[in-house]
Design an enzyme around this catalytic site. Structure first.
Site, PDB file in Angstrom:
ATOM      1  N   GLU A 152       0.892  -1.312  -0.002  1.00 47.75           N
ATOM      2  CA  GLU A 152       0.019  -0.096   0.057  1.00 47.75           C
ATOM      3  C   GLU A 152       0.857   1.364  -0.094  1.00 47.75           C
ATOM      4  OE1 GLU A 152       0.264  -2.228   2.259  1.00 47.75           O
ATOM      5  OE2 GLU A 152       0.270  -1.401   4.196  1.00 47.75           O
ATOM      6  N   HIS A 157      -6.187   0.523   2.934  1.00 51.04           N
ATOM      7  CA  HIS A 157      -4.998   0.919   3.590  1.00 51.04           C
ATOM      8  C   HIS A 157      -4.786   2.312   3.608  1.00 51.04           C
ATOM      9  CE1 HIS A 157      -3.037  -2.560   5.408  1.00 51.04           C
ATOM     10  NE2 HIS A 157      -2.794  -3.212   4.134  1.00 51.04           N
ATOM     11  N   GLU A 161      -3.679  -4.226   9.459  1.00 50.17           N
ATOM     12  CA  GLU A 161      -4.108  -5.533   8.302  1.00 50.17           C
ATOM     13  C   GLU A 161      -5.520  -5.991   8.869  1.00 50.17           C
ATOM     14  OE1 GLU A 161      -2.861  -5.745   5.691  1.00 50.17           O
ATOM     15  OE2 GLU A 161      -0.654  -5.059   6.173  1.00 50.17           O
ATOM     16  N   HIS A 194      -8.105  -3.903  -1.013  1.00 55.25           N
ATOM     17  CA  HIS A 194      -7.295  -4.212   0.195  1.00 55.25           C
ATOM     18  C   HIS A 194      -6.322  -3.074   0.295  1.00 55.25           C
ATOM     19  CE1 HIS A 194      -5.315  -6.273   3.487  1.00 55.25           C
ATOM     20  NE2 HIS A 194      -4.326  -5.867   3.115  1.00 55.25           N
ATOM     21  N   GLU A 195      -5.474  -2.812  -0.759  1.00 54.45           N
ATOM     22  CA  GLU A 195      -4.456  -1.740  -0.724  1.00 54.45           C
ATOM     23  C   GLU A 195      -4.907  -0.502  -0.672  1.00 54.45           C
ATOM     24  OE1 GLU A 195      -1.760  -3.112  -0.011  1.00 54.45           O
ATOM     25  OE2 GLU A 195      -2.411  -5.274  -0.937  1.00 54.45           O
ATOM     26  N   TYR A 205      -4.387 -10.272   9.947  1.00 51.57           N
ATOM     27  CA  TYR A 205      -5.407 -10.077   8.936  1.00 51.57           C
ATOM     28  C   TYR A 205      -6.743 -10.729   9.040  1.00 51.57           C
ATOM     29  CZ  TYR A 205      -1.493  -9.099   5.896  1.00 51.57           C
ATOM     30  OH  TYR A 205      -0.285  -8.486   5.133  1.00 51.57           O
ATOM     31  N   ASP A 227      10.594 -18.327  16.999  1.00 52.89           N
ATOM     32  CA  ASP A 227       9.735 -19.538  16.192  1.00 52.89           C
ATOM     33  C   ASP A 227       8.111 -18.897  15.827  1.00 52.89           C
ATOM     34  OD1 ASP A 227      11.276 -21.955  17.926  1.00 52.89           O
ATOM     35  OD2 ASP A 227      11.645 -21.460  15.984  1.00 52.89           O
TER      36      ASP A 227
END
Ligand SMILES: [Zn+2]
Length: 618
Positions: A282, A310, A329, A306-307, A392, A384
């Site tokens: 974005e 943002h 997100e 979506h972008e 999201y 980890d």
């Protein structure tokens, strides 16, 4: 950004040191803050490097401060000087620390006199983690070289020395030179009519965090898609991209109707070569996008939704640290769903929400407890852990839950108020919650308890009463899949002729992890999935077919892996191959051919998969 799995491979390991500020940055914003960046760069394609200087305007917050500490990675520094208010320069002493694997090299500049500006003269490295350099042969049109940046999460420091933390916002000016015929674009307003003279100037007047700093350069044509939008892409791709993204203006208008004005001016999209490691990024004024969404039927344009979303959640209100990334997100995935619903109907929006919810339900239990939380304990996030799709998909699920409990009208008004209240600020999860409590939860009592909110934000797993959208088409697919697997429905009799991309994704996602080989062969004979040009379908098809032991698909899977460098569409195939010694050997051969065309992030991810599998098999 869409999608984020690279974080699983190490960019988000939070070291325990330096927790006073952002643990992923050496910056000390409690001493001094960068408020403006002046970039002067030359793009040197033969040497795969950027040469030039960055001048940082500084706001000294601590009168006792002795130094300016910046983030860098693999930069060659020639000179650092103070720039006085009169423009006079004085050399400054500095120390570049040894390179930390995750954070890069801490740059400490002695600044006891608190200069108004500091200038760093430097060169990037050909292996800069935030840049990819493509030869003409690696582009679609094969005429000119191409380069682009991907700064999120902590890669801006590999091409600009700065305070590389999302908590720090600055405006920027840039002067960039490049060979003639190369077009340069940046995350600032761009001019589609700029002559290809190798001399470009940019001005981002809104304060942005460093991860939104972006540059792209190559054989790039532009085509208008609306009064304030255009697509930029290689000449052979631009018409197809303009067609796929022709609804961009409608998307902007829809988002504005819901959440208030689009505050950035132009919204353009740069379609990159297939090696771009993400779906989209974005970058303000100029979304960077993968060409894998150009499938001809607009079925994957929710990536643009979506972008674009943002521009409100992420670019306007930014997560103050990577631990708070769900504020970017999760909110964006929710807004994306609302734009998709308004433009393409509720059934498609519900299908996309269900796809991600089902995938999260499947994956979340296997994650470390801290990684299952929207807002993990930063001190407990170890090597980890990863953020993956929790930020999201659990984030957007939480917001859909709020919408359902409080009703769409009141929740929309709340969200619009939230975007206004925190506009152009970087905030923490706790600041978001402090605003949520009086302005939604307590304003409409009896709809949701505070401990329920806390369970969503700080708890593991997914709350039991989390609402799922209802999709009759997906329910019908569940029935057909189980009948097919049970042998009561032949592959050719599947009612799949009219399935859209999402419906194929859903059918394939919920096959057993290693389906019976005969079933996969029947599916392929009936529906010719091997060789599909649709990479979303291909990734799912090949992963299952490889797991089933269907060696007939290997060459087509290899072709997919060599053609596409997008992490989310490529790494699952390496993982599927890596499960057997023979598959692993084949994957290594494929990687040897694919590597030169992969972005450094994709190389790192694939090498990590191969190394882990080798260790496990020995
Ligand atoms: Zn995103």
């Amino acid at each position: 950004m869409r999608f984020l799995p690279a974080l699983a491979f190490g960019t988000l390991m939070l070291p325990l040191a330096a927790l006073a500020n952002d643990p992923n940055s050496y910056a000390q914003p409690d001493q001094v803050r960068v408020t403006h960046l002046d970039l002067n760069l030359h793009i040197d394609f033969p040497h795969k490097q950027l040469d030039g200087q960055a001048t940082l305007k500084l706001d000294w917050t601590n009168p006792q401060a002795q130094s300016l500490v910046l983030d860098t990675r693999d930069l060659k520094i020639a000179k650092i000087e103070a720039v006085g208010r009169d423009g006079k320069t004085t050399p400054l002493k500095y120390a570049l620390a040894p390179r930390d694997k995750v954070l890069g090299s801490k740059l400490t500049i002695a600044t006891p006199k608190h200069p108004a500006q500091v200038r760093i003269v430097y060169t990037t490295s050909p292996g800069a983690s935030g840049l990819q350099w493509l030869t003409p042969a690696q582009t679609a049109d094969k005429k000119l070289p191409f380069m682009f940046s991907q700064s999120e999460s902590i890669h801006a420091r590999s091409w600009v020395p700065l305070q590389d933390s999302p908590a720090i916002r600055f405006t920027y000016d840039a002067h960039v030179t490049a060979p003639k015929d190369i077009r340069v674009v940046m995350s600032a307003p761009n001019d589609a009519k700029h002559p290809l003279d190798g001399d470009y100037r940019f001005k981002q007047t809104h304060p942005i965090p460093s991860y939104l700093l972006a540059i792209g350069a190559g054989d790039i044509a532009a085509k208008e898609t609306g009064p304030r939008s255009a697509v930029y892409a290689e000449p052979s791709v631009v018409a197809k991209a303009a067609h796929e993204f022709e609804d961009t203006e409608k998307m902007i208008a829809t988002a504005e109707r819901l959440y208030g004005p689009y505050r950035w001016g132009r919204y353009d999209i740069l379609v990159l070569p297939p090696s771009f490691p993400y779906g989209g990024m974005e970058n303000p004024n100029m979304t960077f996008a993968t060409p894998t969404v150009l499938v001809g039927d607009k079925s994957l344009v929710s990536l643009v939704a979506h972008e674009l979303a943002h521009s409100w959640s992420g670019n306007l209100i930014t997560a103050a640290s990577w631990r708070d990334i769900w504020l970017n997100e999760g909110f964006t995935t929710y807004v994306q769903g609302r734009i998709t619903e308004a433009l393409y109907g509720k059934p498609l929006a519900d299908e996309e929400a269900l796809l991600s919810a089902r995938a999260l339900q499947k994956d979340i239990a296997a994650m470390p407890a801290n990684a299952q939380k929207l807002a993990p304990d930063p001190r407990g996030v170890g090597a980890d852990d990863s953020l993956s799709d929790v930020a999201y998909d659990k984030g957007s699920w939480f917001l859909r839950t709020l919408e359902q409990r409080f009703g769409r009208a009141d929740f929309d008004a709340y969200l619009k108020g939230y975007f206004d209240h925190f506009a152009f600020q970087s905030i923490t999860t706790e600041q978001m919650l402090d605003y949520l409590k009086p302005n939604l939860i307590e304003k409409y009592p009896g709809k949701m308890r505070w401990d329920e909110v806390q369970a969503w934000v700080y708890g593991t797993g997914i709350p039991k009463d989390a609402p799922l959208p209802d999709s009759p088409r997906f329910s019908a697919i569940d029935k057909q899949r189980s009948d097919f697997l049970a042998g009561s429905l032949a592959a050719a009799k599947l009612d799949a002729k009219g399935w859209n991309t999402q419906e194929w994704m859903y059918f394939l996602d919920r096959l057993p992890d290693a389906p019976p080989l005969a079933k996969m062969q029947q599916l392929d004979a009936a529906w010719h999935l091997t060789g599909t040009p649709n990479a979303e379908i291909g990734m799912r098809w090949y992963s299952h077919a490889i797991a089933a032991g269907d060696k007939a698909v290997w060459p087509a899977a290899a072709e997919h892996m060599i053609r596409i460098g997008r992490l989310y569409l490529t790494t699952p195939l390496y993982k599927a191959f890596a499960k057997t010694p023979e598959g692993l050997a084949y994957a290594e051969q494929v990687y040897a051919k694919a590597k030169a065309g992969y972005h450094p992030l994709t190389q790192q991810a694939v090498e990590s998969i191969i190394a882990k599998a080798k260790k496990a098999q020995h």
